[in-house]
Enzyme design. Structure first.
Site, PDB file in Angstrom:
ATOM      1  N   ASN A  18       0.879  -1.313   0.364  1.00 23.08           N
ATOM      2  CA  ASN A  18       0.113   0.037   0.186  1.00 23.08           C
ATOM      3  C   ASN A  18       0.719   1.284  -0.045  1.00 23.08           C
ATOM      4  O   ASN A  18       1.144   1.634   0.870  1.00 23.08           O
ATOM      5  CB  ASN A  18      -1.149  -0.063   1.451  1.00 23.08           C
ATOM      6  CG  ASN A  18      -1.771   1.348   1.254  1.00 23.08           C
ATOM      7  OD1 ASN A  18      -1.914   1.871   0.436  1.00 23.08           O
ATOM      8  ND2 ASN A  18      -2.691   1.237   2.542  1.00 23.08           N
ATOM      9  N   TRP A  19       0.685   2.156  -0.868  1.00 25.82           N
ATOM     10  CA  TRP A  19       1.664   3.104  -1.230  1.00 25.82           C
ATOM     11  C   TRP A  19       1.389   4.107  -0.356  1.00 25.82           C
ATOM     12  O   TRP A  19       2.098   5.062  -0.734  1.00 25.82           O
ATOM     13  CB  TRP A  19       2.041   2.760  -3.017  1.00 25.82           C
ATOM     14  CG  TRP A  19       4.093   2.317  -3.546  1.00 25.82           C
ATOM     15  CD1 TRP A  19       3.545   1.131  -2.328  1.00 25.82           C
ATOM     16  CD2 TRP A  19       3.545   2.312  -4.834  1.00 25.82           C
ATOM     17  NE1 TRP A  19       5.221   0.619  -3.646  1.00 25.82           N
ATOM     18  CE2 TRP A  19       4.621   0.979  -4.459  1.00 25.82           C
ATOM     19  CE3 TRP A  19       3.161   2.844  -5.869  1.00 25.82           C
ATOM     20  CZ2 TRP A  19       5.133   0.344  -6.046  1.00 25.82           C
ATOM     21  CZ3 TRP A  19       4.429   2.847  -7.004  1.00 25.82           C
ATOM     22  CH2 TRP A  19       5.308   1.095  -7.760  1.00 25.82           C
ATOM     23  N   LYS A  20      -0.011   4.420  -0.452  1.00 23.14           N
ATOM     24  CA  LYS A  20      -0.320   5.598   0.490  1.00 23.14           C
ATOM     25  C   LYS A  20      -0.327   6.673  -0.778  1.00 23.14           C
ATOM     26  O   LYS A  20      -0.366   6.060  -2.461  1.00 23.14           O
ATOM     27  CB  LYS A  20      -0.373   5.609   1.707  1.00 23.14           C
ATOM     28  CG  LYS A  20      -0.030   4.656   2.634  1.00 23.14           C
ATOM     29  CD  LYS A  20      -0.073   5.071   3.778  1.00 23.14           C
ATOM     30  CE  LYS A  20       0.282   3.745   4.565  1.00 23.14           C
ATOM     31  NZ  LYS A  20      -0.010   3.977   6.069  1.00 23.14           N
ATOM     32  N   HIS A 103      -9.661   1.307   4.822  1.00 27.91           N
ATOM     33  CA  HIS A 103      -7.842   1.540   5.769  1.00 27.91           C
ATOM     34  C   HIS A 103      -8.725   2.628   6.628  1.00 27.91           C
ATOM     35  O   HIS A 103      -9.537   3.760   6.017  1.00 27.91           O
ATOM     36  CB  HIS A 103      -7.451   2.411   4.244  1.00 27.91           C
ATOM     37  CG  HIS A 103      -5.791   1.689   4.764  1.00 27.91           C
ATOM     38  ND1 HIS A 103      -5.269   3.154   5.927  1.00 27.91           N
ATOM     39  CD2 HIS A 103      -4.665   1.244   5.422  1.00 27.91           C
ATOM     40  CE1 HIS A 103      -4.214   3.044   6.288  1.00 27.91           C
ATOM     41  NE2 HIS A 103      -3.839   1.663   6.119  1.00 27.91           N
ATOM     42  N   GLU A 105      -6.968   5.316   7.169  1.00 26.78           N
ATOM     43  CA  GLU A 105      -6.546   6.519   6.942  1.00 26.78           C
ATOM     44  C   GLU A 105      -7.917   7.570   6.567  1.00 26.78           C
ATOM     45  O   GLU A 105      -8.718   8.644   6.316  1.00 26.78           O
ATOM     46  CB  GLU A 105      -5.100   6.639   6.094  1.00 26.78           C
ATOM     47  CG  GLU A 105      -4.587   6.494   7.534  1.00 26.78           C
ATOM     48  CD  GLU A 105      -3.171   6.109   6.196  1.00 26.78           C
ATOM     49  OE1 GLU A 105      -3.307   5.942   5.326  1.00 26.78           O
ATOM     50  OE2 GLU A 105      -2.137   5.590   7.080  1.00 26.78           O
ATOM     51  N   GLU A 175      -5.690  -4.796  10.741  1.00 25.41           N
ATOM     52  CA  GLU A 175      -4.348  -3.118  11.033  1.00 25.41           C
ATOM     53  C   GLU A 175      -4.823  -2.454  12.497  1.00 25.41           C
ATOM     54  O   GLU A 175      -5.567  -1.819  11.890  1.00 25.41           O
ATOM     55  CB  GLU A 175      -4.630  -2.095   9.647  1.00 25.41           C
ATOM     56  CG  GLU A 175      -4.351  -3.137   8.430  1.00 25.41           C
ATOM     57  CD  GLU A 175      -3.481  -1.960   7.324  1.00 25.41           C
ATOM     58  OE1 GLU A 175      -2.857  -1.692   7.333  1.00 25.41           O
ATOM     59  OE2 GLU A 175      -4.256  -1.303   7.354  1.00 25.41           O
ATOM     60  N   GLY A 181       2.586   2.489  10.267  1.00 28.39           N
ATOM     61  CA  GLY A 181       2.970   4.577  10.361  1.00 28.39           C
ATOM     62  C   GLY A 181       4.147   4.207  11.660  1.00 28.39           C
ATOM     63  O   GLY A 181       4.408   5.501  11.570  1.00 28.39           O
ATOM     64  N   SER A 221       3.237  -1.925  10.228  1.00 26.68           N
ATOM     65  CA  SER A 221       4.907  -1.413  10.736  1.00 26.68           C
ATOM     66  C   SER A 221       5.395  -3.158  10.608  1.00 26.68           C
ATOM     67  O   SER A 221       6.437  -3.399  11.547  1.00 26.68           O
ATOM     68  CB  SER A 221       4.945  -1.343  12.188  1.00 26.68           C
ATOM     69  OG  SER A 221       4.602   0.036  12.295  1.00 26.68           O
ATOM     70  N   GLY A 242       2.981  -0.942   4.559  1.00 29.28           N
ATOM     71  CA  GLY A 242       2.486   0.763   3.717  1.00 29.28           C
ATOM     72  C   GLY A 242       4.480   1.025   3.555  1.00 29.28           C
ATOM     73  O   GLY A 242       4.897   1.024   2.692  1.00 29.28           O
ATOM     74  N   GLY A 243       4.892   1.616   4.919  1.00 27.75           N
ATOM     75  CA  GLY A 243       5.538   2.371   4.354  1.00 27.75           C
ATOM     76  C   GLY A 243       6.771   0.930   4.119  1.00 27.75           C
ATOM     77  O   GLY A 243       7.453   1.964   3.326  1.00 27.75           O
TER      78      GLY A 243
END
Ligand code: PGA
Length: 257
Positions: A18-20, A103, A105, A175, A181, A221, A242-243
């Protein structure tokens, strides 16, 4: 149901990036060129979810290297006067196979509710997209012991009206919000406990076959250092990253364990 062993034998995992809101077209191409050949060697199923603007170019690499592309969101109608939105039929037409829905966010910054996510799930399925439905508790819910109840109530509302045949194809991404993150990955045993509760919920609402076929991912994470600890767990079928998915080297480490 899967074998009741403490640790299951590692089988093919579903690993979703997930590159956001990161990477332009050029950076997308650079990433795909590095990661593509490693995907060919990986025994796992890889899905990359870039921003909408990179979907088309990434799909050309996906076709060469055998990964799938997914979107990070979609609208709840197929077309119409909805300025700024992207519809599930457009994503499907582009060759997208997956779409991340709900998600944290989006729930947090865009006030997405379970009811709205439920509408998006229905139309995504109608367009042959596989929804990756995100659920997860806040830190206060974890601390006061209500995490499992909270997540199961998200599932009740998100999957209202979804029938067994549809559910089998859906991916659930667990999640915990406090872990996204933050570098504070969850203890894998606790993640397993939640994922097992999710599977039991599916078993109760549907049937054994559906419960064993639905894919449950852990996200929050995940790094090359801790990913294997999650992937070894009985009810964790892969990860939503993600990150660490933004860095080609780290992502390669995660997909080629
Ligand atoms: P993270 O993000 O890996 O950076 O914690 C996960 C996610 O938001 O899906």
């Amino acid at each position: 149901m899967k074998q009741k062993l403490g640790v299951k034998i590692l089988k093919e995992k579903l690993i979703v990036a997930n590159w956001k809101m990161n990477k332009n077209v050029q950076k997308t191409k650079e990433f795909a060129e590095i990661v593509g050949t490693e995907v060919l060697k990986s025994k796992n199923k890889i899905v990359i979810c870039p921003p909408f603007t990179s979907l088309y170019v990434l799909k050309t690499y996906a076709d060469i290297f055998g990964f799938e592309v997914g979107a990070q969101n979609c609208f709840w109608e197929n077309s119409g006067a909805f300025t700024g939105e992207v519809s599930p039929s457009m994503l499907s037409d582009l060759g997208c196979k997956y779409v991340i829905l709900g998600h944290s966010e989006r729930r947090n910054y865009f006030d997405e509710t379970n009811e709205l996510i439920n509408k998006k799930i229905a139309i995504a399925i109608e367009n042959n997209l596989i929804p990756i439905v995100c659920v997860g508790e806040s830190s206060s819910s974890r601390e006061n012991g209500s995490a499992i109840d909270f997540v199961l109530s998200q599932l009740v509302d998100c999957f209202c009206g979804v029938i067994a045949n549809q559910m089998k194809r859906i991916v659930i991404a667990y999640e915990p919000i406090w872990s996204i993150g933050t570098g504070k990955a969850m203890n894998p045993q606790q993640a397993q406990e939640m994922c097992s509760s999710i599977r039991k919920f599916i078993l109760k609402k549907y049937d054994e076959k559906t419960a064993s076929e639905v894919k449950i991912l852990y996200g929050g994470s995940v790094t090359p250092e801790n990913s294997k600890n999650f992937f070894e767990m009985q009810d964790i079928d892969g990860g939503l990253i993600g990150g660490a998915s933004l860095d080609a080297e780290k992502f390669v480490d995660i997909i080629s364990f």
